[in-house]
Write an enzyme that holds these catalytic residues in place. Structure first.
Site, PDB file in Angstrom:
ATOM      1  N   TYR A 121      60.211  27.813 -14.078  1.00 17.74           N
ATOM      2  CA  TYR A 121      60.911  26.618 -13.594  1.00 17.74           C
ATOM      3  C   TYR A 121      60.739  26.475 -12.087  1.00 17.74           C
ATOM      4  O   TYR A 121      60.443  25.380 -11.585  1.00 17.74           O
ATOM      5  CB  TYR A 121      62.391  26.708 -13.956  1.00 17.74           C
ATOM      6  CG  TYR A 121      63.185  25.492 -13.544  1.00 17.74           C
ATOM      7  CD1 TYR A 121      63.159  24.340 -14.316  1.00 17.74           C
ATOM      8  CD2 TYR A 121      63.945  25.496 -12.377  1.00 17.74           C
ATOM      9  CE1 TYR A 121      63.878  23.213 -13.948  1.00 17.74           C
ATOM     10  CE2 TYR A 121      64.669  24.382 -11.996  1.00 17.74           C
ATOM     11  CZ  TYR A 121      64.636  23.248 -12.778  1.00 17.74           C
ATOM     12  OH  TYR A 121      65.347  22.128 -12.401  1.00 17.74           O
TER      13      TYR A 121
ATOM     14  N   SER B  57      64.292  20.428  -7.415  1.00 19.59           N
ATOM     15  CA  SER B  57      65.392  21.386  -7.423  1.00 19.59           C
ATOM     16  C   SER B  57      65.318  22.222  -6.160  1.00 19.59           C
ATOM     17  O   SER B  57      64.236  22.442  -5.601  1.00 19.59           O
ATOM     18  CB  SER B  57      65.285  22.299  -8.653  1.00 19.59           C
ATOM     19  OG  SER B  57      66.168  23.397  -8.551  1.00 19.59           O
TER      20      SER B  57
ATOM     21  N   LYS C 242      58.760  23.335 -10.052  1.00 23.95           N
ATOM     22  CA  LYS C 242      59.381  22.481  -9.046  1.00 23.95           C
ATOM     23  C   LYS C 242      58.720  22.656  -7.672  1.00 23.95           C
ATOM     24  O   LYS C 242      58.625  21.690  -6.898  1.00 23.95           O
ATOM     25  CB  LYS C 242      60.877  22.761  -8.963  1.00 23.95           C
ATOM     26  CG  LYS C 242      61.642  22.345 -10.214  1.00 23.95           C
ATOM     27  CD  LYS C 242      61.494  20.850 -10.506  1.00 23.95           C
ATOM     28  CE  LYS C 242      62.404  20.397 -11.643  1.00 23.95           C
ATOM     29  NZ  LYS C 242      62.305  18.948 -11.916  1.00 23.95           N
TER      30      LYS C 242
END
Length: 225
Positions: free
Chosen positions: A147, A132, A151
């Site tokens: 998150y 991402s 990533k």
């Protein structure tokens, strides 16, 4: 015809990837976690060969890899999760964050290690780790901390894998599909899943060893680590 392994193909980006590749006659092996995922895969890409495992489960991944006999040309490690509701730097669900790291960061590495012998036998072997833009260390913002960390960690794994496998001719990239209208991306995301996946496939097809260790988006544009 190339052999593609799509990990995390029960819905969203992974399911659409399996559908598009199958529709144009590529050979597709695709993994799901559940019976519901298996049903969705069969409906969207009936020609795809299914595997069932959770990326947290190294033993299940190894067992699935043992079922595949033929070389894999492209691995797209797409399985991922958003993580816990509480994931700010001042209020973190630590157990949820650790589970997210197991899925988003270590899950793709478990898959790569299990399937690596088959990948090394592939034609122009390529590994695409779906990351991402939020994993970029240069990007500001304070939401979705777990998150983002998961990533960013996956991006570092992509770099290390690229360095370790370059001498054997295996291309490794981190690739962001953009903010896509899926269950994870939400209805207000800017990108249709079909357009994102078409771009992901095009980028994956174009990769050469000169591209290894790059951080790209679905258009093939460079992202800052």
């Amino acid at each position: 015809m190339s052999h593609w392994l799509i990990v995390g193909a029960s819905r969203g980006i992974g399911l659409e990837t399996a559908r598009q590749l199958s529709a144009r006659g590529e050979r597709v092996t695709a993994s799901v976690r559940s019976a519901a995922g298996l049903a969705a895969l069969k409906a969207a890409a009936p020609q795809a060969a299914p595997l069932q495992f959770d990326v947290r489960d190294a033993a299940a991944i190894s067992a699935a890899a043992a079922q595949v006999r033929d070389p894999i040309d492209v691995l797209i490690a797409n399985a991922g999760a958003y993580g816990p509701q509480r994931q700010s730097s001042t209020d973190m669900d630590f157990e949820g964050a650790l589970d997210l790291l197991s899925v988003n960061t270590l899950g793709p590495l478990r898959v790569v290690q299990a399937f690596l012998p088959l990948i090394k036998r592939g034609a122009r072997p390529r590994i695409v780790l779906m990351t991402s833009r939020l994993g970029s260390m240069s990007l500001g913002g304070t939401v979705n901390v777990a998150y983002r960390v998961s990533k960013a960690g996956l991006n570092k794994i992509a770099q290390c894998l690229a360095d370790d496998l370059k001498a054997e001719g295996v291309v490794v990239v981190a690739l962001s599909p953009g903010r896509v209208r899926t269950a994870m991306g939400g209805p207000n995301a800017t990108l249709d899943v079909r357009d994102s996946v078409a771009g992901v496939i095009q980028v994956a097809e174009s990769l050469t060893l000169a591209d290894t260790r790059r951080y790209l988006d679905y258009r093939g544009e460079e992202l800052p680590w």
